[in-house]
Write a protein that holds these residues in place. Structure first.
Motif: not given
Length: 422
Positions: A37-54
């Protein structure tokens, strides 16, 4: 449009790869993403279940649309978290609300939903410790093989298919005692459906729907469909037996009543419905619902969509899916999954992956990878899938298998017989 895709597997790489091709896209982020995915966009180090951070990230980056890949955040209510926030509720959201996600989050809920809307499925009973005797009596009326399903999410491991009645009764007790943790404190016992499995994918805005290409995936680790279940070792579309007549039955007997049921129960559902089906002598029966795209099915289905996927998602968000004409590539699409040695049991991570840059004629989708010191390393059981579109299944598989040989990592494993039964 600025888009955030949530997830880190092959499905999310396929979704991101397709969204990245849209003329409407200005910026694409993937949380947490993988090396692909890093080749098509920007990865963000946030867990899928960390709703607040997302949520905070969406505000910080002025995200216009969120596309949720995996089931876990949906079942835990990420849609509801966004809807209940004044600041977040106007972000377009692809994924159902928590109550609707129970179609995957609870086997019992799904079966009762099917019962209410006369959707063809296997006979069943729900069992807890309180009605264990009733469950045992139900098993006594069945013939082998016997099917036990943990009611909740068990990371694809909560289904047992057993031939011996006494062993089944013992396993039922073990499940109720927590064999699969919280997920199996309730167990659905159901009749074993005979036939060939396939998956049908529907995209809905809650009112209108599109039926995407169907697919067949290969769950078992060993050739000839032997050995332990995995998350999927490969997939193929189209499925030869899913002809016009069969797919008309699927639409009339399953898709339409499902969409009607969602509307009737006022469930907010904008996103994918993955219907796992059994073709029993030409009759489709539902094995299960999932509330997201499949994996590895996404890796064969999404490359067949010629239309702009982000534009389609905009119609989903605006309840105007009825205005979309879906353009589908007629070629056969196949994918072969490369997995870590030992998977689906214990396996090592951190093995360096080489050779993806040498692949020609196929698309490489990353599933369990990450970037470490500038190198791609394994970070999961299923590592990479190699997808090819061709004029025939045989031709497409030959190209995928040729490219599989170019990709190397220690203890690499894959099935050499994808499509063998078609």
């Amino acid at each position: 449009m600025k888009v955030l895709v949530i997830g880190s597997g092959g499905r999310e790489h396929a979704l991101s790869w397709k969204i990245a091709q849209s003329k409407s896209l200005t910026e694409l982020f993937i949380a947490p993403g993988n090396a692909g995915t890093a080749e098509v966009g920007t990865n963000v180090d946030i867990s899928v279940n960390d709703f607040e951070k997302l949520g905070n990230f969406c505000l910080e980056k002025s995200i216009d649309m969120v596309v949720v890949g995996p089931e876990d955040p949906l079942v835990k209510g990420i849609y509801d978290y966004f809807q209940n926030s004044e600041e977040l509720k106007n972000i377009a959201f692809i994924g159902p609300e928590k109550q609707a996600a129970m179609l995957e989050g609870s086997k019992e809920y799904a079966k009762e939903f099917m019962q209410r809307y006369a959707i063809p499925t296997a006979k069943f009973i729900s069992v807890t410790k309180d009605n264990l005797e009733e469950g045992i009596k139900f098993l006594d009326t069945m013939t082998a093989p016997y099917v036990l399903k943990a009611d909740g999410l068990a990371a694809g491991k909560g289904v047992l298919i057993l031939d011996d009645l006494e062993e089944t009764k013992n396993q039922l007790k073990a499940m109720l005692d927590g064999k699969f943790g919280e997920a199996s404190h309730k167990v659905v016992i159901e009749e074993h459906l005979k036939g060939i499995e396939l998956s049908v994918f529907v995209l809905t805005d809650g009112e209108n729907y599109l039926i995407l290409p169907e697919a067949k995936d290969y769950k078992r680790i060993g050739e000839g469909d032997t050995g332990l279940n995995t998350g999927g070792m490969g997939a193929i579309t189209p499925v030869p037996f899913a002809d016009k007549e069969f797919m008309t039955k699927v639409e009339e007997q399953i898709v339409k009543p499902t969409i009607h049921g969602l509307k009737n129960e006022e469930l907010k559902y904008k996103g994918f419905i993955f219907i796992g089906l059994m073709n029993s002598d030409g009759t489709p029966k539902v094995i299960e619902y999932n509330v997201r795209m499949g994996d590895p099915e996404s890796e064969v289905v999404i490359p067949k969509i010629k239309s702009d996927l982000l534009e389609i998602f905009k119609h989903v968000a605006n309840n105007t899916l009825n205005k979309v004409t879906l353009e589908i590539e007629p070629k056969t699409s196949v994918t072969v999954m490369l997995v870590s040695g030992g998977y689906p049991e214990d396996y090592e991570k951190g093995k360096v992956v080489t050779g993806t840059e040498n692949v020609t004629g196929s698309i490489v989708f990353h599933a369990g990878t990450k970037l470490e010191n500038g190198k791609v390393v394994t970070n999961g059981g299923r590592v990479i899938s190699v997808t090819t579109l061709g004029d025939s299944m045989k031709e497409a598989l030959a190209v995928s298998y040729k490219n599989v040989e170019l990709i190397q990592f220690e203890k690499k494993n894959y099935r050499k017989d994808i499509g063998f039964d078609l």
